[in-house]
Design an enzyme around this catalytic site. Structure first.
Site, mmCIF file in Angstrom:
data_model
loop_
_atom_site.group_PDB
_atom_site.id
_atom_site.type_symbol
_atom_site.label_atom_id
_atom_site.label_comp_id
_atom_site.label_asym_id
_atom_site.label_seq_id
_atom_site.Cartn_x
_atom_site.Cartn_y
_atom_site.Cartn_z
ATOM 1 N N HIS A 224 -1.024 4.667 -0.312
ATOM 2 C CA HIS A 224 -1.981 5.536 0.397
ATOM 3 C C HIS A 224 -1.541 6.997 0.441
ATOM 4 C CE1 HIS A 224 -5.094 2.791 1.603
ATOM 5 N NE2 HIS A 224 -4.222 1.932 2.122
ATOM 6 N N HIS B 213 -3.990 -7.804 -3.926
ATOM 7 C CA HIS B 213 -4.069 -6.811 -2.857
ATOM 8 C C HIS B 213 -4.564 -7.451 -1.560
ATOM 9 C CE1 HIS B 213 -4.496 -3.021 -0.812
ATOM 10 N NE2 HIS B 213 -5.722 -3.370 -0.458
ATOM 11 N N ARG C 144 -14.041 -6.729 8.176
ATOM 12 C CA ARG C 144 -14.220 -5.870 6.999
ATOM 13 C C ARG C 144 -15.687 -5.627 6.690
ATOM 14 N NH1 ARG C 144 -9.066 -3.858 5.704
ATOM 15 N NH2 ARG C 144 -7.572 -5.577 5.731
ATOM 16 N N ASP D 281 0.820 -1.212 0.000
ATOM 17 C CA ASP D 281 0.000 0.000 0.000
ATOM 18 C C ASP D 281 0.860 1.271 0.000
ATOM 19 O OD1 ASP D 281 -1.478 -2.252 0.885
ATOM 20 O OD2 ASP D 281 -3.048 -0.924 1.609
ATOM 21 N N ASP E 182 -3.965 0.146 -3.606
ATOM 22 C CA ASP E 182 -4.201 1.156 -2.575
ATOM 23 C C ASP E 182 -3.197 2.298 -2.699
ATOM 24 O OD1 ASP E 182 -6.352 -0.240 -1.685
ATOM 25 O OD2 ASP E 182 -5.712 -0.393 0.393
ATOM 26 N N ASP F 137 -6.275 7.597 -1.011
ATOM 27 C CA ASP F 137 -7.000 7.654 0.265
ATOM 28 C C ASP F 137 -6.031 7.672 1.453
ATOM 29 O OD1 ASP F 137 -9.607 7.918 -0.585
ATOM 30 O OD2 ASP F 137 -9.959 5.758 -0.685
ATOM 31 N N ARG F 138 -6.532 8.218 2.534
ATOM 32 C CA ARG F 138 -5.826 8.341 3.808
ATOM 33 C C ARG F 138 -4.729 9.412 3.773
ATOM 34 N NH1 ARG F 138 -8.712 5.564 7.805
ATOM 35 N NH2 ARG F 138 -9.098 3.404 7.179
ATOM 36 N N ASN G 111 -8.475 -2.283 -2.944
ATOM 37 C CA ASN G 111 -9.875 -2.040 -2.595
ATOM 38 C C ASN G 111 -10.189 -0.543 -2.514
ATOM 39 O OD1 ASN G 111 -8.210 -2.078 -0.151
ATOM 40 N ND2 ASN G 111 -10.120 -1.728 0.955
ATOM 41 N N HIS G 112 -9.147 0.331 -2.434
ATOM 42 C CA HIS G 112 -9.389 1.772 -2.414
ATOM 43 C C HIS G 112 -9.437 2.375 -3.811
ATOM 44 C CE1 HIS G 112 -9.343 3.081 1.855
ATOM 45 N NE2 HIS G 112 -8.779 1.886 2.017
ATOM 46 N N HIS H 15 -2.873 -4.873 2.068
ATOM 47 C CA HIS H 15 -4.220 -4.737 2.643
ATOM 48 C C HIS H 15 -4.250 -4.597 4.167
ATOM 49 C CE1 HIS H 15 -8.487 -4.733 2.209
ATOM 50 N NE2 HIS H 15 -8.712 -5.947 2.651
#
Length: 848
Positions: free
Chosen positions: A584, A698, A765, A582, A613, A616-617, A645-646, A792
């Site tokens: 992010h 992922h 989740r 990730d 990913d 986001d964040r 998944n993002h 993930h």
């Protein structure tokens, strides 16, 4: 089975109207000759006293074929392959047609195959048989799938029961039944079923199908021989049964099992078992004399099911039992008992026991009196029973006597002088180097290819179109087209299209630092990084000129979409390869990776796999996203971006990426940029394999798709994967779960963990599944893989092992959401997985 239930009348009409297609079907290896090739040295051609000369089947990768049980009710006879010097006895069979017309079905092919066999592949007789079919039914008895580990694909073996018409021929226009031809002969069913031994029988299916066909109505069976089933007795940390314990004591790995499985199916094909004839031909490849009378005893010992033929697991366990270093336990003791129990009664008589005692004292010059004395002493220690007025030794008494050490010395019995699995490993290596199956001299192979790998021998090398200049920091600061007159002359008219395209790509995209959008964006992002602001007050790339950024993003995303249109959903990658988790929106960590791993972009030696990913964040998701897309465009064959998944609109709306785009670039251009990048996300692949051995994704493995082929069937563009592809959604969201925790969760919810197949609803989740070691192992074995790598989750050290190292989680964004976790990645090179942790302590400054 589509087309299998059509009536004979329908088949007559179909065949009559499509008789021209019959000539496309050719008998497989002249119907019977499994060995007629130039590489037939698996065993020597030697005559036995009462047997025809046979040879073993040469290695054949399984392919789709039809097998025929052709029965004549008038004479109670069955068609079998004709026995000649280079042939063995089995059922007639043909290869399937590779191209099938729209109205040309499986049973149509089967009918054409029967007609080809009955006409002995004679065109004139074939035309006559097409007018009036000489049989009254053609019924599919069995569908058998055989998986080849070389390709992981399944070959289909279709078995059809064909019952000839009862009418006899009085003129030349009718078929005359039970006439031996060049390729087939007819045998009475009573002789076939009552005779305990058929010379040169290659597989037991001949007798099995014959017995099955006499039961009316004939039921259709569906069976499978796969690599997953081959791993059934693969030992775990704690062996569950005697079968696993014997494989563990022989130190066999999954690769040993896979190699033997491959060798087994290629040797036996089109059968899936070994008769004694097939077994002794097989053992002759590994140093046994095929005429050695002891092979019969060895076959009996291997055949613990006592049905007269060997399955793969019987061969596997038998070879493990005779390994030089296998532990001498209960399994070996029972194996030795079967070896000497040639009469198959289940009890050793005195003659059989005498043979064992003689073998135990082999090399000693003992008189008959001494041998008899040892027999009496041994019988006293073991104990005997009276069965049918004969003094015999039972198997349980024999096992108990050896286990209690009353009868000693049997550990040396039934052992090969060298490891057959080592020979098999060398054989596979020799095949890969296009050598003979009997070429075991590895030193000669090493000497022949010393200094250069085999793959390099067949490669062609091309000179790059640019020279580059590096600054003191290792970055490319200048690119220059090579002077053609100094090195070579390029005639564009003579160049192939793909070569010209590569030249233009290099000139226009990779090394055009002034106008290439991907190069320009990476340069802008590098310049932007020192002044990007802080976590509390983040700035945006070109935020003062959103229209310019939008134009650049539009070009970049259009190029990305065209690029992704040619990628599979499961991408194949070769090592050396860096695997990165990730991101992010952590621009500091991403650019630090650039400085450490690929600052000489686009001149790189390794491949790079990103596990998703990217947004986001973090506060710089758009910059990270544009950098990675530019990276991909500059090095399309070196960089692979998977979807996380993002990379889904609904999650970005809930978290930060959409708001980041709107905040930095306003409602209009922010919406444009957000939507354009998501159109790229829609087409990203969702998984990858490295060296056809490591599965990468992922989140994890899917419950609803168990093969890589099923994953590749997922459509390319997924706007809403949750609704459009359950399998893709599971890959993006699933998590591994350790076995103890998995069992505890099942107990809490009142679920029997043995009935879950290793999957449980992912409570943390709220979607997809948690999978345990059983599910992961089954998925890997089914696809010929050994490990899996995923992202993930956020381990404190940046990485975490699951299932004894079979699964590995990697996370490449340090200080995630204000935490103190580390940034890590993986380097896969020369069959070694190396964890690399980056020192990103100073990167925490931008979080404040």
């Amino acid at each position: 089975m589509h087309g299998a239930m059509h009536s004979t009348k329908d088949k007559k009409e179909s065949t009559a109207t499509n008789h021209h297609t019959i000539y496309r079907l050719k008998p497989l290896d002249q119907l019977t000759n499994l060995n007629n090739n130039n590489n037939n040295n698996n065993c020597d051609n030697k005559h036995d006293n009462n047997e025809s000369t046979t040879t073993s089947s040469s290695s054949i990768i399984p392919y789709d074929c039809y097998v025929f049980v052709i029965y004549c009710p008038l004479h109670e006879k069955l068609a079998i392959t004709r026995q000649t010097d280079r042939q063995i006895v089995w059922l007639p069979f043909t290869r399937t047609i590779s191209i099938i017309d729209n109205d040309y079905r499986f049973t149509d092919q089967a009918i054409n195959g029967v007609l080809t066999i009955l006409s002995d592949n004679n065109a004139e007789r074939l035309k006559l048989l097409c007018k009036t079919l000489p049989f009254q039914q053609c019924h599919c008895m069995q569908i058998f799938r055989i998986q080849s580990p070389q390709t992981s694909k399944f070959a289909i073996r279709l078995t059809y029961f064909v019952e000839l018409s009862r009418s006899t021929a009085n003129d030349n226009n009718k078929f005359i039944c039970c006439q031996d031809s060049e390729h087939i002969k007819w045998i009475a069913i009573c002789e076939l079923l009552n005779n305990n031994y058929i010379p040169n029988l290659w597989g037991p299916e001949l007798i099995q199908f014959c017995r099955q066909s006499r039961k009316k109505p004939i039921a259709q069976q569906i069976r499978e021989l796969s690599l997953e089933k081959a791993y059934f007795f693969l030992p775990r940390d704690t062996a569950r049964n005697l079968e696993e314990s014997i494989l563990k004591s022989a130190h066999l790995t999954d690769k040993d099992v896979e190699r033997l499985y491959q060798d087994f199916i290629e040797h036996c094909f089109p059968s899936t078992y070994q008769t004694f004839e097939s077994f002794r031909c097989y053992m002759s490849k590994y140093g046994f004399d095929r005429n050695d009378c002891r092979l019969n005893s060895l076959f009996n010992a291997f055949n613990f099911q006592n049905n007269g033929f060997l399955s793969f697991h019987e061969l596997l366990l038998g070879l493990a039992t005779i390994e030089p270093d296998t532990v001498h336990g209960e399994w070996r003791v029972r194996f030795i008992f079967r070896y000497y129990n040639n009469n198959g009664t289940g009890n050793l008589d005195m003659n059989e026991f005498q043979r064992m005692i003689i073998d135990l004292n082999q090399g000693l010059s003992l008189s008959i009196e001494s041998i008899n004395l040892k027999i009496r002493e041994s019988l006293h220690e073991i104990g005997t029973k009276l069965v049918n007025n004969k003094c015999v030794i039972t198997c349980d008494d024999f096992v108990q006597a050896i286990g209690s050490h009353r009868f000693r010395g049997t550990s040396s019995l039934c052992r090969s002088s060298k490891s057959l699995f080592e020979l098999l490993s060398r054989t596979v290596s020799a095949k890969a180097l296009k050598k003979s199956d009997r070429f075991f001299n590895m030193d000669a192979i090493i000497d022949q290819f010393k200094g250069i790998c085999f793959n390099c021998k067949t490669k062609q090398y091309f000179l790059a179109n640019h020279s580059i200049k590096l600054n003191r920091n290792g970055l490319i600061v200048q690119s220059k087209m090579l002077e053609q007159q100094q090195l070579f002359s390029i005639n564009q008219q003579q160049m192939k299209p793909y070569e010209l395209a590569a030249l233009n790509y290099s000139k226009e995209i990779q090394f055009n630092f002034e106008s290439s959008v991907s190069n320009l964006l990476i340069t802008l992002i590098r310049q932007f990084n020192p002044d990007k602001g802080t976590n509390r007050k983040p700035k945006g790339l070109l935020e003062n000129d959103p229209e310019l950024l939008w134009k650049l993003v539009n070009v970049l995303c259009n190029d990305m979409e065209r690029l992704l249109d040619h990628e599979d959903k499961c991408v194949r990658i070769q090592s050396p390869c860096y695997v990165i988790g990730d991101i992010h929106g952590n621009l500091d960590d991403l650019l630090q990776m650039e400085q450490v791993l690929w600052k000489r972009l686009p001149c790189m030696g390794s491949n790079f796999l990103f596990l998703g990913d990217y947004v986001d964040r973090g506060q710089w998701s758009i910059e990270c996203c544009l950098y990675l897309m530019s990276f991909k465009i500059l090095c399309p064959n070196k960089v692979t971006l998977l979807r996380g998944n993002h990379e889904v609109r609904s999650l970005q709306t809930y978290y930060t990426y959409k708001n980041e785009c709107l905040r930095k670039y306003g409602k209009i251009y922010g919406e444009y940029i957000w939507e354009s990048t998501n159109k790229v996300f829609d087409k990203l692949p969702i998984s990858a394999t490295i060296d056809a051995s490591i599965f990468c994704s992922h989140g994890g493995i899917p419950k609803t798709a168990q093969t890589l082929n099923e994953i590749n069937q997922i459509k390319r563009k997924l706007v809403d994967p949750e609704k459009e592809s359950i399998s893709a959604w599971e890959i993006l969201w699933s998590d591994p779960c350790h076995n103890q925790q998995f069992v505890e969760m099942c107990n809490f919810f009142g679920i029997d963990h043995q009935e879950t197949n290793g999957y449980l609803s992912n409570m943390k989740r709220g979607t997809a599944y948690q999978f345990n070691e059983f599910a992961a192992t089954r998925f890997l074995h089914k696809n010929g893989l050994r490990r899996m790598i995923r992202a993930h989750e956020v381990p404190q050290m940046g990485y975490q092992f699951h299932f004894n190292g079979k699964c590995l989680t990697i996370f490449s964004c340090s200080h995630y959401c204000g935490n103190q976790n580390h940034c890590a990645l993986i380097l896969i090179d020369q069959q070694i997985l190396r964890i690399i942790r980056l020192d990103t302590y100073d990167n925490n400054d931008s979080k404040s």
